[in-house]
Design an enzyme around this catalytic site. Structure first.
Site, mmCIF file in Angstrom:
data_model
loop_
_atom_site.group_PDB
_atom_site.id
_atom_site.type_symbol
_atom_site.label_atom_id
_atom_site.label_comp_id
_atom_site.label_asym_id
_atom_site.label_seq_id
_atom_site.Cartn_x
_atom_site.Cartn_y
_atom_site.Cartn_z
ATOM 1 N N THR A 120 41.849 48.886 38.341
ATOM 2 C CA THR A 120 41.804 49.557 37.070
ATOM 3 C C THR A 120 40.348 50.151 36.875
ATOM 4 O O THR A 120 40.221 50.947 35.971
ATOM 5 C CB THR A 120 42.157 48.631 35.778
ATOM 6 O OG1 THR A 120 41.287 47.630 35.939
ATOM 7 C CG2 THR A 120 43.642 47.968 36.195
ATOM 8 N N ASP A 124 33.495 38.465 34.455
ATOM 9 C CA ASP A 124 34.596 39.118 34.025
ATOM 10 C C ASP A 124 34.772 39.264 32.456
ATOM 11 O O ASP A 124 34.671 38.100 31.874
ATOM 12 C CB ASP A 124 35.740 39.194 34.802
ATOM 13 C CG ASP A 124 36.890 40.245 34.490
ATOM 14 O OD1 ASP A 124 37.003 40.950 35.699
ATOM 15 O OD2 ASP A 124 37.626 40.447 33.584
ATOM 16 N N GLY A 136 46.526 47.514 42.023
ATOM 17 C CA GLY A 136 46.081 46.949 40.615
ATOM 18 C C GLY A 136 45.063 47.286 40.349
ATOM 19 O O GLY A 136 44.072 46.741 39.255
ATOM 20 N N HIS A 173 36.328 40.584 43.189
ATOM 21 C CA HIS A 173 36.554 39.407 42.143
ATOM 22 C C HIS A 173 36.181 37.944 42.914
ATOM 23 O O HIS A 173 36.845 37.860 43.992
ATOM 24 C CB HIS A 173 37.865 39.351 41.687
ATOM 25 C CG HIS A 173 38.541 40.519 40.906
ATOM 26 N ND1 HIS A 173 38.670 40.781 39.778
ATOM 27 C CD2 HIS A 173 38.874 41.881 41.638
ATOM 28 C CE1 HIS A 173 39.263 41.820 39.120
ATOM 29 N NE2 HIS A 173 39.335 42.414 40.256
ATOM 30 N N CYS A 205 31.760 56.142 34.524
ATOM 31 C CA CYS A 205 32.289 54.787 35.065
ATOM 32 C C CYS A 205 31.829 53.911 34.530
ATOM 33 O O CYS A 205 30.466 53.902 34.491
ATOM 34 C CB CYS A 205 31.570 55.121 36.726
ATOM 35 S SG CYS A 205 31.821 53.539 37.632
ATOM 36 N N HIS A 213 34.722 46.973 43.603
ATOM 37 C CA HIS A 213 34.371 45.595 42.996
ATOM 38 C C HIS A 213 35.178 44.408 43.710
ATOM 39 O O HIS A 213 36.563 44.643 44.082
ATOM 40 C CB HIS A 213 34.527 45.578 41.402
ATOM 41 C CG HIS A 213 35.982 46.145 41.147
ATOM 42 N ND1 HIS A 213 36.436 47.073 40.936
ATOM 43 C CD2 HIS A 213 36.963 45.218 40.746
ATOM 44 C CE1 HIS A 213 37.556 47.074 40.543
ATOM 45 N NE2 HIS A 213 37.912 46.009 40.279
ATOM 46 N N HIS A 220 35.363 52.066 40.788
ATOM 47 C CA HIS A 220 34.161 51.594 41.294
ATOM 48 C C HIS A 220 34.298 50.342 42.114
ATOM 49 O O HIS A 220 34.743 49.224 41.469
ATOM 50 C CB HIS A 220 33.012 51.353 40.034
ATOM 51 C CG HIS A 220 31.764 51.101 40.523
ATOM 52 N ND1 HIS A 220 30.522 51.921 40.176
ATOM 53 C CD2 HIS A 220 31.119 50.289 41.714
ATOM 54 C CE1 HIS A 220 29.522 51.300 40.613
ATOM 55 N NE2 HIS A 220 29.701 50.588 41.595
ATOM 56 N N HIS A 246 27.774 54.121 43.448
ATOM 57 C CA HIS A 246 29.232 54.448 43.376
ATOM 58 C C HIS A 246 29.864 54.596 44.510
ATOM 59 O O HIS A 246 29.700 55.550 45.271
ATOM 60 C CB HIS A 246 29.202 55.440 42.179
ATOM 61 C CG HIS A 246 30.762 55.793 41.766
ATOM 62 N ND1 HIS A 246 31.219 55.046 40.822
ATOM 63 C CD2 HIS A 246 31.649 56.427 42.517
ATOM 64 C CE1 HIS A 246 32.451 55.398 40.680
ATOM 65 N NE2 HIS A 246 32.847 56.507 41.477
ATOM 66 N N CYS A 274 29.162 51.833 36.545
ATOM 67 C CA CYS A 274 27.805 52.371 36.882
ATOM 68 C C CYS A 274 26.946 52.349 35.507
ATOM 69 O O CYS A 274 25.753 52.106 35.454
ATOM 70 C CB CYS A 274 28.104 53.747 37.084
ATOM 71 S SG CYS A 274 28.380 54.332 38.879
HETATM 72 P P1 AMP Z 1 40.825 45.634 38.929
HETATM 73 O O1 AMP Z 1 41.912 45.224 38.063
HETATM 74 O O2 AMP Z 1 40.622 45.192 40.018
HETATM 75 O O3 AMP Z 1 40.072 47.139 38.717
HETATM 76 O O4 AMP Z 1 39.440 44.771 38.151
HETATM 77 C C1 AMP Z 1 38.706 45.403 36.839
HETATM 78 C C2 AMP Z 1 38.238 44.143 36.258
HETATM 79 O O5 AMP Z 1 37.234 44.604 35.552
HETATM 80 C C3 AMP Z 1 39.149 43.406 35.293
HETATM 81 O O6 AMP Z 1 39.143 42.115 35.792
HETATM 82 C C4 AMP Z 1 38.486 43.537 33.764
HETATM 83 O O7 AMP Z 1 38.838 42.597 33.159
HETATM 84 C C5 AMP Z 1 36.879 43.748 34.263
HETATM 85 N N1 AMP Z 1 36.296 44.563 33.317
HETATM 86 C C6 AMP Z 1 36.427 45.789 32.883
HETATM 87 N N2 AMP Z 1 35.237 46.103 31.940
HETATM 88 C C7 AMP Z 1 34.512 45.197 32.048
HETATM 89 C C8 AMP Z 1 33.185 45.227 31.572
HETATM 90 N N3 AMP Z 1 32.823 45.920 30.582
HETATM 91 N N4 AMP Z 1 32.572 44.006 31.771
HETATM 92 C C9 AMP Z 1 33.145 43.013 32.465
HETATM 93 N N5 AMP Z 1 34.405 43.197 33.200
HETATM 94 C C10 AMP Z 1 34.891 44.218 32.990
HETATM 95 ZN ZN ZN Z 2 30.565 53.780 39.365
#
Ligand code: AMP
Ligand code: ZN
Length: 114
Positions: free
Chosen positions: A95, A30, A93, A102, A4, A100, A98, A46, A7
């Protein structure tokens, strides 16, 4: 949890630009910002998505949400306004599996989302 990426950020195995941290939550910039302010806030534990929030982990999520205004203020968007987004599952959406939140701001955001 193994493999993850969030994580791994919590564990320090993947670098991040931290903007807030305490015992149970972490906020970082981000990596692919969609607005001048785009901060990700996560619980350190997690939890895959909002679908997995239950009586045991709700405390961490409640704490996370209570800290969002402070993090937004530190990012300079409390007065101008901002949006908090939580994507869930495929159609939502999501991706990264874990949970989160925004924090988006620094420009006028459109509604509705695409
Ligand atoms: P979601 O599409 O809601 O799952 O958002 C995942 C977010 O995590 C996206 O906006 C990505 O740009 C961001 N993201 C993915 N990998 C990283 C990382 N290593 N550091 C910071 N943000 C990340
Ligand atoms: Zn995680």
């Amino acid at each position: 949890m193994e493999n993850c990426i969030f994580c791994k950020i919590v564990a320090g195995e993947i670098p991040s630009q931290k903007v807030y941290e305490d015992d149970t939550i972490l906020a970082f910039k981000d990596i692919d910002p969609k607005a001048p302010v785009h901060t990700i806030v996560i619980p350190k534990a997690h939890i895959a998505s909002l679908n997995e929030v239950d009586g045991d982990n709700l405390k961490d999520i409640a704490h996370l949400i209570s800290k969002i205004p402070q993090i937004a203020k530190e990012q300079g968007v409390d007065a101008s306004g901002y949006r908090v987004v939580n994507n869930i599952g495929r159609d939502g959406g999501q991706t990264v599996a874990h949970i989160h939140f925004h924090i988006l701001g620094g420009r006028a955001l459109q509604w509705p989302p695409g």
